[in-house]
Design an enzyme around this catalytic site. Sequence first.
Site, PDB file in Angstrom:
ATOM      1  N   LYS A  11       0.998 -14.054 -14.278  1.00 17.11           N
ATOM      2  CA  LYS A  11       0.721 -15.654 -14.751  1.00 17.11           C
ATOM      3  C   LYS A  11       1.213 -15.808 -16.107  1.00 17.11           C
ATOM      4  O   LYS A  11       1.118 -14.990 -17.088  1.00 17.11           O
ATOM      5  CB  LYS A  11      -0.741 -15.927 -14.259  1.00 17.11           C
ATOM      6  CG  LYS A  11      -0.730 -15.907 -12.593  1.00 17.11           C
ATOM      7  CD  LYS A  11      -1.322 -17.207 -12.298  1.00 17.11           C
ATOM      8  CE  LYS A  11      -1.222 -17.319 -10.610  1.00 17.11           C
ATOM      9  NZ  LYS A  11      -2.387 -17.705  -9.922  1.00 17.11           N
ATOM     10  N   ARG A  26      -4.750 -10.622  -5.559  1.00 19.14           N
ATOM     11  CA  ARG A  26      -3.353 -11.205  -4.941  1.00 19.14           C
ATOM     12  C   ARG A  26      -2.232 -10.795  -6.249  1.00 19.14           C
ATOM     13  O   ARG A  26      -2.273 -11.015  -7.462  1.00 19.14           O
ATOM     14  CB  ARG A  26      -3.419 -12.651  -5.048  1.00 19.14           C
ATOM     15  CG  ARG A  26      -2.309 -13.267  -4.539  1.00 19.14           C
ATOM     16  CD  ARG A  26      -2.209 -14.664  -4.170  1.00 19.14           C
ATOM     17  NE  ARG A  26      -1.136 -15.387  -3.879  1.00 19.14           N
ATOM     18  CZ  ARG A  26       0.077 -15.780  -4.526  1.00 19.14           C
ATOM     19  NH1 ARG A  26       0.039 -15.649  -5.969  1.00 19.14           N
ATOM     20  NH2 ARG A  26       1.206 -16.266  -3.851  1.00 19.14           N
TER      21      ARG A  26
HETATM   22  N1  LIG Z   1      -5.685 -17.618  -3.692  1.00 23.65           N
HETATM   23  C1  LIG Z   1      -4.766 -17.842  -4.574  1.00 23.65           C
HETATM   24  N2  LIG Z   1      -3.443 -18.126  -3.838  1.00 23.65           N
HETATM   25  C2  LIG Z   1      -2.404 -18.547  -5.018  1.00 23.65           C
HETATM   26  N3  LIG Z   1      -1.008 -18.923  -4.805  1.00 23.65           N
HETATM   27  C3  LIG Z   1      -0.439 -18.942  -5.838  1.00 23.65           C
HETATM   28  S1  LIG Z   1       1.079 -19.345  -6.186  1.00 23.65           S
HETATM   29  C4  LIG Z   1       1.329 -19.361  -7.936  1.00 23.65           C
HETATM   30  C5  LIG Z   1       1.634 -17.717  -8.475  1.00 23.65           C
HETATM   31  O1  LIG Z   1       1.729 -16.716  -7.678  1.00 23.65           O
HETATM   32  O2  LIG Z   1       1.732 -17.817  -9.663  1.00 23.65           O
HETATM   33  N4  LIG Z   1      -1.489 -18.434  -6.944  1.00 23.65           N
HETATM   34  C6  LIG Z   1      -2.695 -18.134  -6.121  1.00 23.65           C
HETATM   35  C7  LIG Z   1      -3.773 -17.808  -6.637  1.00 23.65           C
HETATM   36  O3  LIG Z   1      -3.957 -17.524  -8.054  1.00 23.65           O
HETATM   37  N5  LIG Z   1      -4.968 -17.586  -5.884  1.00 23.65           N
END
Ligand SMILES: Nc1nc2[nH]c(SCC(=O)O)nc2c(=O)[nH]1
Length: 280
Positions: free
Chosen positions: A224, A258
């Site tokens: 990120k 994640r």
């Molecule tokens: N639960 C959850 N789902 C997500 N989907 C994305 S998409 C953007 C990226 O991968 O930078 N981020 C997240 C997160 O932080 N938490």
Amino acid sequence: MFCGDKPLDLSTPQLMGVLNITPDSFSDGGQLYRDGELRADVLCRRAEAMVDAGVAVLDIGGESTRPGATAVSEQEELDRVLAALAVIESRFDAIISLDTSSPRVITEGAAAGAAVINDVRALRRPGALEAAAAAGLPVCLMHMRGEPGDMQDQPHYDSVVDEVSTFFAERIKAVELAGIPRSRVLLDPGFGFGKTPEHNFTLLRRLGEFLVLGCPLAVGLSRKSMIASVIDRTMDQRVSASIALALMAAERGARLLRVHDVRESSDALAMLTAMEQVGL
Ligand SMILES: Nc1nc2[nH]c(SCC(=O)O)nc2c(=O)[nH]1
């Protein structure tokens, strides 16, 4: 926690592997399509590598929600998701989570084998609560301030932890009213979704405070922009920093991480688990 018929043991930190299936996704969705068609071989290779590296959940999302992303039609999102589910659902035993805010994608994705609903908008879209309740699946409720198109325009909080905590309490009440028990809820502070770097690092430092709400915590820190606010690294140069953030989150109580880099994250978590198991 059961995801469909598959158990998810969150007594120790588990990994959710990011299988971005949007052509513009910042991490790796790019070469997944040729002439608009999903390349099943590429998707399978990526899913297999994650499963072999010990991932517990494969997260597929048909809508790019990175800062500034353009909105995608529900039909386009649904087509992408169903195509990806058709490829991976029958081949791998991993739990598949669906990164979506759309009621129709929730319903049809669940029917096609998705076993967790991961909604960056915490089921706030009209119909999303009802669709998730009818699907009977665990839901990951993530905090986002605004929408991807504007969420990073000077985000301000009096207290980011208090405001996210209040948001969580409100969403838990809403899902319980819709018939989703708290035992099927995961909470995620939404790093990078309407937050400055300072907000993100404060949420990380005080992550454990959300545990009082009684739900397992999920986090998405991998690659990120909060990393780039500290060190000048491109997306694929952020693996080490992502691992560091994942470990800090796990030490503060995160149970579902994640990540894009499953092998590296799994090895790092194994060290934390080994340390935490001695002297018991
Ligand atoms: N639960 C959850 N789902 C997500 N989907 C994305 S998409 C953007 C990226 O991968 O930078 N981020 C997240 C997160 O932080 N938490």
